[in-house]
Design a protein around this motif. Sequence first.
Motif, PDB file in Angstrom:
ATOM      1  N   LYS A  33       0.810  -1.220   0.000  1.00  0.00           N
ATOM      2  CA  LYS A  33       0.000   0.000   0.000  1.00  0.00           C
ATOM      3  C   LYS A  33       0.852   1.283   0.000  1.00  0.00           C
ATOM      4  O   LYS A  33       0.370   2.343   0.388  1.00  0.00           O
ATOM      5  N   ARG A  34       2.097   1.189  -0.469  1.00  0.00           N
ATOM      6  CA  ARG A  34       2.952   2.373  -0.485  1.00  0.00           C
ATOM      7  C   ARG A  34       2.330   3.503  -1.303  1.00  0.00           C
ATOM      8  O   ARG A  34       2.379   4.675  -0.926  1.00  0.00           O
ATOM      9  N   LYS A  35       1.750   3.145  -2.431  1.00  0.00           N
ATOM     10  CA  LYS A  35       1.133   4.157  -3.292  1.00  0.00           C
ATOM     11  C   LYS A  35      -0.021   4.840  -2.557  1.00  0.00           C
ATOM     12  O   LYS A  35      -0.151   6.082  -2.578  1.00  0.00           O
ATOM     13  N   ASP A  36      -0.853   4.051  -1.883  1.00  0.00           N
ATOM     14  CA  ASP A  36      -1.982   4.615  -1.129  1.00  0.00           C
ATOM     15  C   ASP A  36      -1.494   5.536  -0.014  1.00  0.00           C
ATOM     16  O   ASP A  36      -2.072   6.595   0.239  1.00  0.00           O
ATOM     17  N   ILE A  37      -0.404   5.089   0.661  1.00  0.00           N
ATOM     18  CA  ILE A  37       0.156   5.909   1.739  1.00  0.00           C
ATOM     19  C   ILE A  37       0.650   7.243   1.190  1.00  0.00           C
ATOM     20  O   ILE A  37       0.417   8.311   1.779  1.00  0.00           O
ATOM     21  N   GLY A  38       1.327   7.189   0.037  1.00  0.00           N
ATOM     22  CA  GLY A  38       1.823   8.421  -0.583  1.00  0.00           C
ATOM     23  C   GLY A  38       0.693   9.370  -0.937  1.00  0.00           C
ATOM     24  O   GLY A  38       0.782  10.587  -0.706  1.00  0.00           O
ATOM     25  N   ILE A  39      -0.394   8.837  -1.491  1.00  0.00           N
ATOM     26  CA  ILE A  39      -1.534   9.682  -1.869  1.00  0.00           C
ATOM     27  C   ILE A  39      -2.185  10.284  -0.626  1.00  0.00           C
ATOM     28  O   ILE A  39      -2.535  11.475  -0.603  1.00  0.00           O
ATOM     29  N   LEU A  40      -2.352   9.470   0.419  1.00  0.00           N
ATOM     30  CA  LEU A  40      -2.958   9.974   1.660  1.00  0.00           C
ATOM     31  C   LEU A  40      -2.125  11.106   2.252  1.00  0.00           C
ATOM     32  O   LEU A  40      -2.672  12.118   2.716  1.00  0.00           O
ATOM     33  N   LYS A  41      -0.807  10.936   2.222  1.00  0.00           N
ATOM     34  CA  LYS A  41       0.048  11.996   2.764  1.00  0.00           C
ATOM     35  C   LYS A  41       0.002  13.256   1.882  1.00  0.00           C
ATOM     36  O   LYS A  41       0.086  14.383   2.387  1.00  0.00           O
ATOM     37  N   THR A  42      -0.151  13.040   0.598  1.00  0.00           N
ATOM     38  CA  THR A  42      -0.212  14.184  -0.320  1.00  0.00           C
ATOM     39  C   THR A  42      -1.461  15.022  -0.072  1.00  0.00           C
ATOM     40  O   THR A  42      -1.427  16.260  -0.171  1.00  0.00           O
ATOM     41  N   VAL A  43      -2.566  14.368   0.272  1.00  0.00           N
ATOM     42  CA  VAL A  43      -3.821  15.100   0.480  1.00  0.00           C
ATOM     43  C   VAL A  43      -3.970  15.580   1.926  1.00  0.00           C
ATOM     44  O   VAL A  43      -5.041  16.043   2.305  1.00  0.00           O
ATOM     45  N   GLY A  44      -2.907  15.402   2.746  1.00  0.00           N
ATOM     46  CA  GLY A  44      -2.943  16.003   4.073  1.00  0.00           C
ATOM     47  C   GLY A  44      -2.849  15.071   5.258  1.00  0.00           C
ATOM     48  O   GLY A  44      -2.829  15.536   6.408  1.00  0.00           O
ATOM     49  N   ALA A  45      -2.795  13.754   5.044  1.00  0.00           N
ATOM     50  CA  ALA A  45      -2.679  12.829   6.178  1.00  0.00           C
ATOM     51  C   ALA A  45      -1.280  12.938   6.789  1.00  0.00           C
ATOM     52  O   ALA A  45      -0.282  12.944   6.070  1.00  0.00           O
ATOM     53  N   ASP A  46      -1.208  12.994   8.112  1.00  0.00           N
ATOM     54  CA  ASP A  46       0.103  13.080   8.765  1.00  0.00           C
ATOM     55  C   ASP A  46       0.578  11.689   9.198  1.00  0.00           C
ATOM     56  O   ASP A  46      -0.102  10.684   8.984  1.00  0.00           O
ATOM     57  N   ASN A  47       1.766  11.647   9.801  1.00  0.00           N
ATOM     58  CA  ASN A  47       2.355  10.362  10.203  1.00  0.00           C
ATOM     59  C   ASN A  47       1.481   9.625  11.230  1.00  0.00           C
ATOM     60  O   ASN A  47       1.361   8.397  11.188  1.00  0.00           O
ATOM     61  N   ARG A  48       0.861  10.360  12.153  1.00  0.00           N
ATOM     62  CA  ARG A  48       0.025   9.736  13.170  1.00  0.00           C
ATOM     63  C   ARG A  48      -1.187   9.049  12.544  1.00  0.00           C
ATOM     64  O   ARG A  48      -1.611   7.983  12.987  1.00  0.00           O
ATOM     65  N   PHE A  49      -1.732   9.659  11.486  1.00  0.00           N
ATOM     66  CA  PHE A  49      -2.888   9.083  10.799  1.00  0.00           C
ATOM     67  C   PHE A  49      -2.511   7.739  10.178  1.00  0.00           C
ATOM     68  O   PHE A  49      -3.237   6.738  10.332  1.00  0.00           O
ATOM     69  N   ILE A  50      -1.373   7.685   9.492  1.00  0.00           N
ATOM     70  CA  ILE A  50      -0.915   6.438   8.869  1.00  0.00           C
ATOM     71  C   ILE A  50      -0.580   5.408   9.943  1.00  0.00           C
ATOM     72  O   ILE A  50      -0.889   4.219   9.808  1.00  0.00           O
ATOM     73  N   LEU A  51       0.046   5.873  11.035  1.00  0.00           N
ATOM     74  CA  LEU A  51       0.383   4.983  12.143  1.00  0.00           C
ATOM     75  C   LEU A  51      -0.875   4.312  12.699  1.00  0.00           C
ATOM     76  O   LEU A  51      -0.895   3.098  12.956  1.00  0.00           O
ATOM     77  N   LYS A  52      -1.932   5.081  12.874  1.00  0.00           N
ATOM     78  CA  LYS A  52      -3.182   4.539  13.419  1.00  0.00           C
ATOM     79  C   LYS A  52      -3.807   3.508  12.480  1.00  0.00           C
ATOM     80  O   LYS A  52      -4.379   2.502  12.930  1.00  0.00           O
ATOM     81  N   ILE A  53      -3.695   3.726  11.164  1.00  0.00           N
ATOM     82  CA  ILE A  53      -4.276   2.782  10.204  1.00  0.00           C
ATOM     83  C   ILE A  53      -3.698   1.382  10.412  1.00  0.00           C
ATOM     84  O   ILE A  53      -4.429   0.392  10.515  1.00  0.00           O
ATOM     85  N   PHE A  54      -2.372   1.315  10.498  1.00  0.00           N
ATOM     86  CA  PHE A  54      -1.730   0.001  10.591  1.00  0.00           C
ATOM     87  C   PHE A  54      -1.777  -0.559  12.015  1.00  0.00           C
ATOM     88  O   PHE A  54      -1.832  -1.782  12.202  1.00  0.00           O
ATOM     89  N   LEU A  55      -1.773   0.316  13.010  1.00  0.00           N
ATOM     90  CA  LEU A  55      -1.961  -0.170  14.373  1.00  0.00           C
ATOM     91  C   LEU A  55      -3.316  -0.834  14.533  1.00  0.00           C
ATOM     92  O   LEU A  55      -3.446  -1.907  15.150  1.00  0.00           O
ATOM     93  N   PHE A  56      -4.342  -0.207  13.970  1.00  0.00           N
ATOM     94  CA  PHE A  56      -5.687  -0.749  14.123  1.00  0.00           C
ATOM     95  C   PHE A  56      -5.887  -2.026  13.320  1.00  0.00           C
ATOM     96  O   PHE A  56      -6.738  -2.849  13.669  1.00  0.00           O
ATOM     97  N   GLN A  57      -5.122  -2.206  12.254  1.00  0.00           N
ATOM     98  CA  GLN A  57      -5.194  -3.487  11.555  1.00  0.00           C
ATOM     99  C   GLN A  57      -4.756  -4.621  12.479  1.00  0.00           C
ATOM    100  O   GLN A  57      -5.411  -5.666  12.565  1.00  0.00           O
ATOM    101  N   GLY A  58      -3.640  -4.405  13.179  1.00  0.00           N
ATOM    102  CA  GLY A  58      -3.170  -5.413  14.123  1.00  0.00           C
ATOM    103  C   GLY A  58      -4.134  -5.611  15.282  1.00  0.00           C
ATOM    104  O   GLY A  58      -4.387  -6.741  15.708  1.00  0.00           O
ATOM    105  N   LEU A  59      -4.693  -4.497  15.797  1.00  0.00           N
ATOM    106  CA  LEU A  59      -5.625  -4.598  16.916  1.00  0.00           C
ATOM    107  C   LEU A  59      -6.925  -5.282  16.518  1.00  0.00           C
ATOM    108  O   LEU A  59      -7.514  -6.029  17.317  1.00  0.00           O
TER     109      LEU A  59
END
Length: 404
Positions: free
Chosen positions: A296-322
């Motif tokens: 999902k590197r491409k998706d991560i890049g697009i999300l960051k481009t439209v304003g998502a910060d590091n904490r937002f991406i961190l939460k996405i993958f943390l919640f997958q594990g949870l």
Amino acid sequence: MPLYIKIAVRYLLSLKTKALSFMTVISLLGITVGVSALLITLSVMSGFLWGIKEKILETSPHIVIFKISGKFTEYNEFPDIYLKGIDQIEAYQPFIYSQALASKDSTVVSVTVRGVPPEKDKKILGIDKKVIAGSYESINEDNKVLIGKDVALSLNVWLGDSITLTSPFGRKTPLGFIPKVKKVYVGGIIDFGMYEYDSTYIGMNLKAAQNFFDMKDSVTGIQIEIKDPYKADIVKAELEKKIHFPYIIRSWTDLNKSLFQALQLEKLAMFLVLALIVLVASFNISSLLITKAREKRKDIGILKTVGADNRFILKIFLFQGLIIGLIGTILGLTIGLSVIYFSDTYQLIKLNPEVYMMEYLPLKIGILDIVTVALSSMVICFISSIIPAYMASKEIPSEVLRYE
């Protein structure tokens, strides 16, 4: 629902890559099996400990009071002075407890002789309900005794047969030390369901035991029955405020402390060993999230481009594990509790009572054990998700999208 949780769920349910879907299922099954195995094992250890305690309570007084210096001759007035006014106390009685030898022809066995007032002993320990042959009331006669079934088997005796008791407390004569010998008859045979008792027990009335051991008007101690045996330590603490040296108070947990500590240690060891199953399953979650992050590197890049910060991406993958950990934990608890309920209700695991002191293995689990297993599983899953989530959050959009 927050956006990062929606994205996390969408990534987990994505079926584009069969390998990733298979890894998700394996991760989920690993957590499920680990949690259910951990729960069932804890219930086995708790159930066995509970069964041992119940058996001990069937054959032991809840609290005993000994006198360590001099003879315990004041046992008649002792209860009125020290035991009155304690609500938990239901009954009490003096007793004699001593070692002896029992013999028949050429066979000799070491036994424990217990002398009690017969009528009071019925109420406190219910020994009369464990008589499988003969009569409990027979010990009202000074020359009749009750014996454990394995004592009867070792000596090859039955109701009405005579046996010889030899006391270690004899008397000195000009010719030397002469042990005291008494001929008694079997008035009843008892089945405690515990080999340690069945193979050593001989019961007689208090007066006969006092005469046999030359104790005159003294006893070994006083045994007490309380309403709730699991509050024995509380009652003991209350008694210790009133009773001091040379008296010693022991609860049934004190008398079996080494056994209970050994079983508790085994339970802790089994918990730690089986928690490794959940830990190994969490490695699957780490590898899954690392692979997901690369996909999902491409998706991560697009999300960051439209304003998502590091904490937002961190939460996405943390919640997958949870999410994987939560679903696996719930399934594991469901399977584990179902197995525990049916095994205990229908007594599926049979045991040899002569070896394990119970006819089947009870499975017991407490709320604290369930919460501990669930929290441990979720914490392990959370920790295993931190590194992949952190790596995904550090992706640089310009590097990711350079060739897109």
